[in-house]
Design a protein around this motif. Sequence first.
Motif, short mmCIF file in Angstrom:
data_model
loop_
_atom_site.label_atom_id
_atom_site.label_comp_id
_atom_site.label_asym_id
_atom_site.label_seq_id
_atom_site.Cartn_x
_atom_site.Cartn_y
_atom_site.Cartn_z
N ILE A 236 0.95 -0.99 0.15
CA ILE A 236 -0.08 0.08 0.23
C ILE A 236 0.71 1.33 0.06
N MET A 237 2.12 1.10 0.87
CA MET A 237 2.91 2.42 0.85
C MET A 237 3.60 2.59 -0.42
N GLU A 238 3.92 1.43 -1.12
CA GLU A 238 4.80 1.36 -2.13
C GLU A 238 3.90 1.93 -3.41
N MET A 239 2.77 1.50 -3.84
CA MET A 239 2.04 1.62 -4.74
C MET A 239 1.05 2.89 -4.38
N ALA A 240 0.14 3.02 -3.49
CA ALA A 240 -0.75 4.02 -3.30
C ALA A 240 -0.08 5.34 -2.67
N LEU A 327 -5.53 -5.20 -3.73
CA LEU A 327 -5.99 -3.84 -2.69
C LEU A 327 -4.96 -2.82 -3.00
N ALA A 328 -3.82 -2.79 -2.97
CA ALA A 328 -2.69 -1.96 -3.08
C ALA A 328 -2.69 -1.12 -4.54
N TYR A 329 -2.71 -2.26 -5.62
CA TYR A 329 -2.84 -1.86 -6.93
C TYR A 329 -4.09 -0.83 -7.08
N LYS A 330 -5.31 -1.36 -6.67
CA LYS A 330 -6.39 -0.71 -6.84
C LYS A 330 -6.50 0.65 -6.50
N LEU A 331 -6.01 0.72 -5.07
CA LEU A 331 -5.98 1.93 -4.48
C LEU A 331 -4.89 2.99 -5.23
N SER A 332 -3.82 2.20 -5.65
CA SER A 332 -2.97 3.43 -6.51
C SER A 332 -3.73 3.91 -7.74
N GLN A 333 -4.70 3.05 -8.42
CA GLN A 333 -5.39 3.47 -9.65
C GLN A 333 -6.34 4.67 -9.05
N SER A 334 -6.96 4.39 -7.79
CA SER A 334 -8.17 5.13 -7.38
C SER A 334 -7.65 6.60 -7.06
#
Length: 368
Positions: A236-240, A327-334
């Motif tokens: 989550i930290m790395e992506m979003a 979850l982390a990837y989709k948060l980054s997109q959002s």
Amino acid sequence: MTVTVLDCIERVQPIIKNMLDKRKEITKSLIDYLGGRVKEIDEIVFIGSGTSNTSAWTSRLAVEKMAKLRATTIVPNEFIYDRKRYNKNALYVFTSQSGNSILTRECMRNLKKDGYLTCGITEAASTDIGKEAGVHVDMSCGKEEYGCRTIGYCTSVLTHMLLALEIGLASGRLSQTEYDPYIADAYKVPDSHKAICEKTLAWYAANEKSLVDADCYVLYGAASLWGVALEGALKIMEMAKRIAIGYELEDGLHGPTMAFNEKTCVIALDGGDYGSEKALGCGEMAKSESGKGFVIGGKGFDSTDLAFDVVSNDFRALEFAPAVQILAYKLSQSVGVDLTAPLTPPKKEYFALHDEPAMTSIYSGDKK
């Protein structure tokens, strides 16, 4: 067409299957290297940083069970200057996907120089650690397109477990009749991984507003799922680029709960075994405290949870991995983070974790 992080996550399914099919080939170099000393080993020590560290925390308990040896996980900075930790009967395993992690490499060099058993697990034998370790074991991840490792996390976890199984079998501590059920259990993971990817995407779409509204994410897990919680927070930290932290379930139910507020998203991983009731209780508490509490795994607490059947026993962490990664990837997109943008690492030399000249100057006391 650009390869996405989601493509990488979904690529794990066939890779796991291939690793299981080729497990003897993958581990042959290590078993040959150990030779008769395989029966003398009384400990397996995992040394690594970042995802290499979280993968070891994920696999550690299974490694102990499969190899029937003590397993220890430690970061390089804790290990390198404390020779009291050195065990002449241990196998030291250095996990680094790039194979260039400077302090991990320095730990390995020191041990190898003094005659200790050293194994490097990297993405290729041509990496620095791959070339310098006593023996190299391929991580089986191939060249991963993104620095936020997803394939490498899963293949590191599985590689650790396969090494443990083969060491247990070769040493005679683990019988063939004990070994075979472990392999059968592992073969349940690939299909489950695919199904969980699909369910996670649907779950995120249904809960996107609530998930994005948080400004802090706290992930809880017990046993091997503690490692998944640590890795999920890191992703989550790395992506979003959001604040996230992973807690061991029991530890995190104490003081950290006092920090919950309406902007805290709490995610409890329920493996259906150890700590299951507390994971559900944690999710329930967060739902009432902040409205942003979710349970991943098991039957969940209500319709907002990501419920799925956990089909394996000792390999269940690999079933949970895609849930936290997606979850982390989709948060980054959002939130609009472009993961394809070139990485811009800090320019200060004390952050140059894969730049040997810079790191050498620091550890030698050269302040230039």
